[in-house]
Scaffold this motif. Structure first.
Motif, short mmCIF file in Angstrom:
data_model
loop_
_atom_site.label_atom_id
_atom_site.label_comp_id
_atom_site.label_asym_id
_atom_site.label_seq_id
_atom_site.Cartn_x
_atom_site.Cartn_y
_atom_site.Cartn_z
N VAL A 144 0.82 -1.26 -0.15
CA VAL A 144 0.01 0.05 0.17
C VAL A 144 0.99 1.17 0.14
O VAL A 144 0.55 2.18 -0.44
N LEU A 145 2.02 1.14 0.75
CA LEU A 145 3.16 2.28 0.76
C LEU A 145 4.17 2.42 -0.31
O LEU A 145 4.93 3.57 -0.46
N GLY A 146 4.10 1.35 -1.23
CA GLY A 146 5.10 1.67 -2.38
C GLY A 146 5.52 0.30 -2.71
O GLY A 146 4.85 -0.88 -2.58
N GLU A 147 6.90 0.40 -3.17
CA GLU A 147 7.55 -0.83 -3.77
C GLU A 147 7.92 -1.91 -2.52
O GLU A 147 8.50 -1.26 -1.54
N VAL A 148 7.99 -3.13 -2.54
CA VAL A 148 8.55 -4.00 -1.53
C VAL A 148 9.32 -5.09 -1.81
O VAL A 148 9.13 -5.51 -3.09
N VAL A 149 10.47 -5.31 -1.20
CA VAL A 149 11.40 -6.42 -1.22
C VAL A 149 11.57 -7.37 -0.25
O VAL A 149 11.55 -6.80 0.65
N TRP A 150 11.76 -8.52 -0.52
CA TRP A 150 11.99 -9.48 0.87
C TRP A 150 13.63 -9.77 0.56
O TRP A 150 14.10 -10.03 -0.48
N VAL A 151 14.49 -9.38 1.74
CA VAL A 151 15.94 -9.87 1.89
C VAL A 151 16.30 -10.35 2.68
O VAL A 151 15.53 -10.52 3.78
N LYS A 152 17.34 -10.95 2.81
CA LYS A 152 17.93 -11.28 4.16
C LYS A 152 18.33 -10.17 5.09
O LYS A 152 18.41 -9.31 4.65
N GLU A 153 18.37 -10.49 6.33
CA GLU A 153 18.63 -9.28 7.29
C GLU A 153 19.83 -8.59 7.11
O GLU A 153 19.90 -7.36 7.54
N ASP A 154 20.86 -9.29 6.64
CA ASP A 154 22.06 -8.50 6.69
C ASP A 154 21.86 -7.26 5.58
O ASP A 154 22.48 -6.49 5.56
N LEU A 155 20.97 -7.60 4.48
CA LEU A 155 21.10 -6.91 3.59
C LEU A 155 19.85 -5.76 3.92
O LEU A 155 20.08 -4.54 3.47
N LEU A 156 18.98 -6.05 4.73
CA LEU A 156 18.16 -5.09 5.28
C LEU A 156 18.89 -4.05 5.90
O LEU A 156 18.68 -2.78 5.97
N ASP A 157 19.80 -4.37 6.82
CA ASP A 157 20.72 -3.50 7.65
C ASP A 157 21.34 -2.63 6.65
O ASP A 157 21.31 -1.22 7.20
N LEU A 158 21.84 -3.06 5.45
CA LEU A 158 22.38 -2.03 4.72
C LEU A 158 21.31 -1.36 4.02
O LEU A 158 21.87 -0.11 3.56
N MET A 159 19.97 -1.52 3.53
CA MET A 159 19.10 -0.61 3.14
C MET A 159 18.82 0.34 4.17
O MET A 159 18.17 1.25 3.58
N THR A 160 19.18 0.21 5.37
CA THR A 160 18.67 1.29 6.35
C THR A 160 19.67 2.60 5.53
O THR A 160 19.14 3.70 5.94
N LEU A 161 20.64 2.28 5.52
CA LEU A 161 21.67 3.51 5.12
C LEU A 161 21.11 3.91 3.58
O LEU A 161 20.81 4.87 3.02
N ILE A 162 21.34 2.76 2.56
CA ILE A 162 20.87 2.92 1.30
C ILE A 162 19.67 3.39 0.65
O ILE A 162 19.42 4.49 -0.08
N SER A 163 18.72 2.90 1.57
CA SER A 163 17.27 3.35 1.08
C SER A 163 16.48 4.38 1.90
O SER A 163 15.82 5.44 1.48
N ALA A 164 16.94 3.91 3.44
CA ALA A 164 16.03 4.77 4.18
C ALA A 164 16.64 6.27 4.76
O ALA A 164 16.07 7.19 4.92
N SER A 165 18.07 6.19 4.37
CA SER A 165 18.76 7.50 4.84
C SER A 165 19.12 8.49 3.52
O SER A 165 19.03 9.86 3.57
#
Length: 264
Positions: A144-165
């Motif tokens: 509902v909020l946009g695009e979604v991807v399922w990833v391993k947790e270590d990659l999600l932690d990288l997305m904190t900087l790459i996508s969220a920041s």
């Protein structure tokens, strides 16, 4: 599906606005925050304000923990005794691993999500984990909020900087474009609309083409575009930006490693 959001600071408020804007009935969104000011900001959206975490959990099916990382486990511990097996817990707190959450919430469905601020306008990019426990309800909620991807947790932690920041960096770039456009004599509202439109359009093109191909399709011999591009290289703008981002990545990875050691 009834949703509960614990914590309506900047990201929590953006999540709620996106859910309402995406067609979720505000009456199906429960909200709790220890700050009365935060609740006042979200109240005009027509969502259900809850008096306590227990009140929210009892009335919700998917509970989103949207608080600062240092407060996340305290909230999880408050939720744990009242979280039944038919409910789902999703943490959007950075750094706090699934293992730390699951150790407090035994035998329940627990997920982490890393959205970015663009969820407010349903153009967000959200990483979800763990992929081996893929959940349709959670995926559909964040779609509902946009695009979604399922990833391993270590990659999600990288997305904190790459996508969220990095949206903050994009905002700085847009601001630079606006300021230069103002200097050229274009009125502010038009400058802002033009800059926003350019970034949106090129973002869409970047989903379909290599960014270098986009650049090359605009450049013409002795044209205005090659002058702009030449200046970027003359002043080492791209190289300096890459260096700044690379340094930020290194600092972030050091911070991430400290958190991982703390919870290992």
């Amino acid at each position: 599906m009834v949703i509960g959001v614990i914590g309506v600071g900047r990201l929590g408020l953006a999540l709620v606005k996106g859910l309402v804007g995406g067609g979720i009935d505000p009456k199906d969104i429960n909200v709790y925050d220890i700050s009365d000011e935060a609740l006042k900001r979200v109240e005009p959206l027509g969502v259900s304000l809850r008096r306590s975490i227990k009140d929210l959990v009892d009335a919700s099916e998917i509970i989103i923990v949207s608080v600062k990382p240092l407060d996340a486990l305290d909230v999880v511990k408050a939720v744990a005794p009242i979280l039944s097996k038919d409910k789902i817990l999703v943490s959007v707190a950075a750094f706090i691993p699934l293992q730390a959450i699951e150790s407090n919430v035994k035998d329940k469905r627990v997920y982490r999500a890393m959205p970015n601020i663009a969820v407010e306008v349903n153009k967000g990019f959200t990483a979800l984990t763990p992929p081996e426990k893929r959940c349709t309800e959670v995926e559909n909620l964040f779609k509902v909020l946009g695009e979604v991807v399922w990833v391993k947790e270590d990659l999600l932690d990288l997305m904190t900087l790459i996508s969220a920041s990095t949206p903050a960096i994009v905002a700085e770039l847009i601001d630079a474009f606006i300021l230069v456009t103002l200097k050229a004599g274009v009125p502010y509202d038009l400058a802002r609309r033009a800059a926003a439109s350019v970034f949106q359009g090129i973002g869409k093109l970047a989903e379909l083409k290599d960014v270098s191909a986009i650049r090359d399709s605009i450049i013409t011999p002795r044209g205005s575009t090659i002058i702009l591009v030449e200046k970027l290289y003359t002043y080492e703008v791209k190289g300096r930006l890459i260096k700044a981002l690379s340094d930020a990545v290194e600092e972030y990875l050091e911070k991430l490693e400290k958190f991982r050691k703390e919870f290992s």
